[in-house]
Design a protein around this motif. Sequence first.
Motif, PDB file in Angstrom:
ATOM      1  N   SER A 184       0.830  -1.199   0.000  1.00 61.37           N
ATOM      2  CA  SER A 184       0.000   0.000   0.000  1.00 61.37           C
ATOM      3  C   SER A 184       0.869   1.255   0.000  1.00 61.37           C
ATOM      4  O   SER A 184       0.568   2.244  -0.679  1.00 61.37           O
ATOM      5  CB  SER A 184      -0.914  -0.016   1.226  1.00 61.37           C
ATOM      6  OG  SER A 184      -1.683   1.163   1.301  1.00 61.37           O
ATOM      7  N   GLN A 187       1.958   1.876  -3.428  1.00 68.35           N
ATOM      8  CA  GLN A 187       0.921   2.530  -4.229  1.00 68.35           C
ATOM      9  C   GLN A 187       0.913   4.035  -3.977  1.00 68.35           C
ATOM     10  O   GLN A 187       0.662   4.822  -4.897  1.00 68.35           O
ATOM     11  CB  GLN A 187      -0.443   1.913  -3.924  1.00 68.35           C
ATOM     12  CG  GLN A 187      -0.596   0.506  -4.494  1.00 68.35           C
ATOM     13  CD  GLN A 187      -1.924  -0.134  -4.142  1.00 68.35           C
ATOM     14  OE1 GLN A 187      -2.190  -0.424  -2.982  1.00 68.35           O
ATOM     15  NE2 GLN A 187      -2.767  -0.343  -5.146  1.00 68.35           N
ATOM     16  N   TYR A 190       3.659   5.409  -6.107  1.00 71.28           N
ATOM     17  CA  TYR A 190       3.204   5.511  -7.492  1.00 71.28           C
ATOM     18  C   TYR A 190       2.373   6.780  -7.685  1.00 71.28           C
ATOM     19  O   TYR A 190       2.539   7.522  -8.665  1.00 71.28           O
ATOM     20  CB  TYR A 190       2.350   4.292  -7.854  1.00 71.28           C
ATOM     21  CG  TYR A 190       3.079   3.117  -8.457  1.00 71.28           C
ATOM     22  CD1 TYR A 190       2.717   2.609  -9.698  1.00 71.28           C
ATOM     23  CD2 TYR A 190       4.122   2.490  -7.788  1.00 71.28           C
ATOM     24  CE1 TYR A 190       3.353   1.507 -10.252  1.00 71.28           C
ATOM     25  CE2 TYR A 190       4.772   1.391  -8.328  1.00 71.28           C
ATOM     26  CZ  TYR A 190       4.386   0.908  -9.560  1.00 71.28           C
ATOM     27  OH  TYR A 190       5.017  -0.186 -10.110  1.00 71.28           O
ATOM     28  N   ALA A 197      -1.969   2.905 -10.322  1.00 74.52           N
ATOM     29  CA  ALA A 197      -1.495   1.849  -9.422  1.00 74.52           C
ATOM     30  C   ALA A 197      -2.631   0.893  -9.076  1.00 74.52           C
ATOM     31  O   ALA A 197      -3.095   0.836  -7.942  1.00 74.52           O
ATOM     32  CB  ALA A 197      -0.910   2.467  -8.155  1.00 74.52           C
ATOM     33  N   ASP A 199      -4.692  -2.408  -8.015  1.00 70.96           N
ATOM     34  CA  ASP A 199      -4.370  -3.449  -7.039  1.00 70.96           C
ATOM     35  C   ASP A 199      -3.789  -4.694  -7.698  1.00 70.96           C
ATOM     36  O   ASP A 199      -2.994  -5.413  -7.085  1.00 70.96           O
ATOM     37  CB  ASP A 199      -5.630  -3.832  -6.252  1.00 70.96           C
ATOM     38  CG  ASP A 199      -6.082  -2.727  -5.303  1.00 70.96           C
ATOM     39  OD1 ASP A 199      -5.261  -1.838  -4.999  1.00 70.96           O
ATOM     40  OD2 ASP A 199      -7.255  -2.756  -4.878  1.00 70.96           O
ATOM     41  N   PHE A 202      -0.029  -5.223  -7.592  1.00 67.88           N
ATOM     42  CA  PHE A 202       0.610  -5.338  -6.276  1.00 67.88           C
ATOM     43  C   PHE A 202       0.162  -6.656  -5.662  1.00 67.88           C
ATOM     44  O   PHE A 202      -0.971  -6.774  -5.169  1.00 67.88           O
ATOM     45  CB  PHE A 202       0.244  -4.139  -5.405  1.00 67.88           C
ATOM     46  CG  PHE A 202       0.697  -2.827  -5.993  1.00 67.88           C
ATOM     47  CD1 PHE A 202       1.892  -2.249  -5.600  1.00 67.88           C
ATOM     48  CD2 PHE A 202      -0.058  -2.196  -6.975  1.00 67.88           C
ATOM     49  CE1 PHE A 202       2.328  -1.057  -6.160  1.00 67.88           C
ATOM     50  CE2 PHE A 202       0.362  -1.002  -7.541  1.00 67.88           C
ATOM     51  CZ  PHE A 202       1.560  -0.434  -7.137  1.00 67.88           C
TER      52      PHE A 202
END
Length: 321
Positions: A184, A187, A190, A197, A199, A202
């Motif tokens: 997180s 993100q 990013y 970004a 999910d 990731f």
Amino acid sequence: MLIPAVPDLVSLLARRAHLSAQGTTIYRGIHTTETDGVFALDVAGDAGILSLYQDLSPQEETQLASSCGEATGLAGIYLKRRPVEARHAANVAREWLSPPEPVWGESRPEVTGLEGGVPFVIRPGGDLSTGLFTDARPAREYVRATAPARVLNTFAYTCGFGLNAALGGAETIKNVDLSRRVLSWGQENYALSGLNAPDTDFLYGDVFEWLSRLHRRGDHFDLVVLDPPSFARSKAGIWRAEKDYARLVALAAAVVAPGGRVLALLNHAGVSPDAFGRMIHSGLSQTGRSGGVSARFTAGEDYPGACHLKVQVWTLDQSGV
């Protein structure tokens, strides 16, 4: 214990003054090789992070933090105690190892610093790891300069390699880490650069399991980044890089496209560059792949005399997987 005087600190810090002018405000201000192994000082925006590698009395800690604050002109200095056994104690003595409040100056729970003009969120009082491992800056610069279309960033932490790949033009990037919290955080990094970004880019979970899963799915990448810890405990057992790195390389090689690259990092002063190369070669051989070293890096210029970090880029054969 002899603590360097303020004039010495000022002189050491002056050697890094040019980094800010080059768009880097997150860096190692003073390295342990310059303090007889007693301490290091990292700079992150207007916060300082003082890491102690030898025991000091409370009075000496306060004196050193004050000296660093006065020498740097930073707003606040945070303390990290890093005894040899810190990797084992981190979960049971976290606040002692990494006090959440500064030991000198103003509180800076979160700062945004720059590395080569790229913004990163740094949390000086949050943990022993504050958001970016500055010794790997040359390797991140390499990824940004040579990013291929498809990149897999394993042990991603706050996704510095994935972010630089995206800024370098990569089209598909997957960041894998066992911590949802740091993904997180990645993100957030990013978003600071205005990058999308989702999910799906990731991937939370064990890197070894994800490598096997990606192989079964038939996914291939032009660059795989391997940046594991030197030591870790998990449900699967104990990971020791000096013993297990070849196994990691073997799993990674299975998802490297023909002619693709493996960017392998190892933070372990006890393993020589040659020994590290043999580990990588052994891992490739286990999957029938071959390749050669196409680039090598060490820690950045702000780590004079450092021998802990080894970085090797291996370009693999064209035979496929």
